[in-house]
Design an enzyme around this catalytic site. Sequence first.
Site, PDB file in Angstrom:
ATOM      1  N   CYS A   1     -12.471  22.363   5.121  1.00 55.73           N
ATOM      2  CA  CYS A   1     -11.201  22.717   5.769  1.00 55.73           C
ATOM      3  C   CYS A   1     -11.072  21.981   7.105  1.00 55.73           C
ATOM      4  O   CYS A   1     -10.822  20.785   7.103  1.00 55.73           O
ATOM      5  CB  CYS A   1     -11.088  24.226   5.896  1.00 55.73           C
ATOM      6  SG  CYS A   1      -9.378  24.763   5.950  1.00 55.73           S
TER       7      CYS A   1
ATOM      8  N   HIS B   1     -12.018  26.112   0.471  1.00 52.91           N
ATOM      9  CA  HIS B   1     -13.299  26.744   0.807  1.00 52.91           C
ATOM     10  C   HIS B   1     -14.148  26.960  -0.453  1.00 52.91           C
ATOM     11  O   HIS B   1     -14.128  28.041  -1.034  1.00 52.91           O
ATOM     12  CB  HIS B   1     -13.053  28.091   1.504  1.00 52.91           C
ATOM     13  CG  HIS B   1     -12.460  27.918   2.860  1.00 52.91           C
ATOM     14  ND1 HIS B   1     -13.224  27.735   3.979  1.00 52.91           N
ATOM     15  CD2 HIS B   1     -11.170  27.852   3.268  1.00 52.91           C
ATOM     16  CE1 HIS B   1     -12.443  27.577   5.034  1.00 52.91           C
ATOM     17  NE2 HIS B   1     -11.189  27.643   4.623  1.00 52.91           N
TER      18      HIS B   1
ATOM     19  N   GLU C   1     -17.196  27.465  -0.717  1.00 57.05           N
ATOM     20  CA  GLU C   1     -18.255  28.468  -0.518  1.00 57.05           C
ATOM     21  C   GLU C   1     -17.857  29.841  -1.035  1.00 57.05           C
ATOM     22  O   GLU C   1     -18.714  30.650  -1.383  1.00 57.05           O
ATOM     23  CB  GLU C   1     -18.636  28.537   0.972  1.00 57.05           C
ATOM     24  CG  GLU C   1     -17.620  29.184   1.920  1.00 57.05           C
ATOM     25  CD  GLU C   1     -16.523  28.244   2.419  1.00 57.05           C
ATOM     26  OE1 GLU C   1     -16.341  27.174   1.804  1.00 57.05           O
ATOM     27  OE2 GLU C   1     -15.841  28.586   3.411  1.00 57.05           O
TER      28      GLU C   1
HETATM   29  N1  GLN Z   1      -7.270  25.294  11.612  1.00 59.85           N
HETATM   30  C1  GLN Z   1      -7.111  24.523  10.439  1.00 59.85           C
HETATM   31  C2  GLN Z   1      -5.831  24.844   9.693  1.00 59.85           C
HETATM   32  O1  GLN Z   1      -5.229  25.862   9.902  1.00 59.85           O
HETATM   33  C3  GLN Z   1      -8.283  24.684   9.515  1.00 59.85           C
HETATM   34  C4  GLN Z   1      -8.378  26.044   8.928  1.00 59.85           C
HETATM   35  C5  GLN Z   1      -9.728  26.333   8.344  1.00 59.85           C
HETATM   36  O2  GLN Z   1     -10.689  25.626   8.606  1.00 59.85           O
HETATM   37  N2  GLN Z   1      -9.821  27.404   7.581  1.00 59.85           N
HETATM   38  O3  GLN Z   1      -5.429  24.081   8.864  1.00 59.85           O
END
Ligand code: GLN
Length: 548
Positions: free
Chosen positions: A380, A520, A522
């Site tokens: 992310c 994600h 994970e």
């Molecule tokens: N802050 C970033 C976004 O909103 C990444 C979010 C995250 O890593 N879950 O896109």
Amino acid sequence: MARFVFITGGVVSSLGKGLASAALGALLQARGYSVRLRKLDPYLNVDPGTMSPFEHGEVFVTDDGAETDLDLGHYERFTGVAARKTDSISSGRIYSNVLEKERRGDYLGKTIQVIPHVTNEIKDFIAIGEDEVDFMLCEIGGTVGDIEGLPFFEAIRQFSLDKPAGQCVFMHLTLLPWIAASGELKTKPTQHSVKELRSIGLAPDVLVCRAEGPIPDKERAKLAMFCSVRPERVIAANDLKSIYEAPIAYHQNGLDQAVLDAFGISPAPRPDLSPWRDVVDAIHDPDGEVRIAIVGKYTQLEDAYKSISEALTHGGIANRVKVKVEWLDSEVFEHGDPAPNLEGFHGILVPGGFGERGTEGKINAARFARERKVPYLGICLGMQMAVIEAARNLAGIEKAGSEEFDHEAGATRFEPVVYHMKEWMDGSGRVETREAGDDKGGTMRLGAYRASLTPDSKVAAIYGTEQIEERHRHRYEVALTYREQLEAHGLRFSGMSPDGKLPEIMEIEDHPWFVGVQYHPELKSKPLDPHPLFRSFVRAAIEQSRLV
Ligand code: GLN
């Protein structure tokens, strides 16, 4: 219709109620039953989506886009059952539902009270999907005696009376402190906790006691008598080297037998615990070790990245190595050469995160991994940082950055290689839109979305398929406008949303293992089914360990 197990806690918090619930779920499955686990949290936040990871640990995201307590992650890892929105509820959500109904006039002018309106709302929630499984396991957050918890305790008391006799079992988790001076395990706090429970009309059928060793007969008899629980249903819960020992350890101490016995199920089907034995075996007897650095912001509280550290453990199980994780605060190498901190690691992982603080350090970490050819997994924000790094240092877009940081600073300092998404298509082809000033809760691109992988890419080989579905939680996204420029310099977007508009995966071509993912992975990894990306990342770290 399902049988219900209600799991409550007493004496102190953090006794591992979530783990005990998850392990019980796995044990019932091992005996051939279907299960679903549910968490009822007494706090007043509508969901944990807006809570700081420092306060509450990671926010776990379900396929259907709910932002939930990290205990749901335990449930999924142990049972493999994908949690749903309806498996996590807080007082905040309950009250907001009740107040919404009140405003709509649904209560026909009645006075709204905790009993019956709030308790009915809780009971309705507990019963959702009760026909789908053999056992529904409901964990009540907090400890008995908490003011916020009372409506939940009252609701489960009523619920058990609404059901036919024998349909609900109460399991209470407590602590038996060890007093070294007298060399004794003390039962009094547990007695008091059960007394508290009984004063609100709940009597435990099974008592699970955290203790440093087995419970001696004398203490067991005392607990049984004073707490009015059968002695064989007083179960010891001992400290474990790995949480994945829990199903077998609890089975040996008689937990699943006690619960089935309390339901009057006899004889019970025998459990098949061989998959768990294999997992424990791989953890206890690894063929080596790899060292992975997690470069993040919330490094003081490891629970903030719970699913990531578990997924790395799963990657280790799959490759039969021990994964030694070190947590590095990215702010430390914000302005300097990260090499002294990062040399010697066999893999670098930059996890998700929010806000600008520490991001230059993450960008430096991505650069180090790319240039030194160390395996890199960016998740992310970790993918966004890797793209910004490549944009600046490979494609020559000097001011590359993310709109997230400009929004935060109220300035325009960056060229928005990562921009604020205003709309995207959901799984059914519907367009979702968001505005900058929207509520903070539940407004991100949340939950499972499909992605299409490029046929001959590294990720397609890792996944062994070209269609994947992974869970998301983000507001910002890599801008497609820079695609050609970046791809001309060795970056490759090898996974895209099905409409081709959102980059989901990036790879560095000339690198042994450099993958960034907007989702994600994970959250979907399990000890019995390690996620392909973590399996492959740890494999790459093993290769790296042979080079250094
Ligand atoms: N802050 C970033 C976004 O909103 C990444 C979010 C995250 O890593 N879950 O896109």
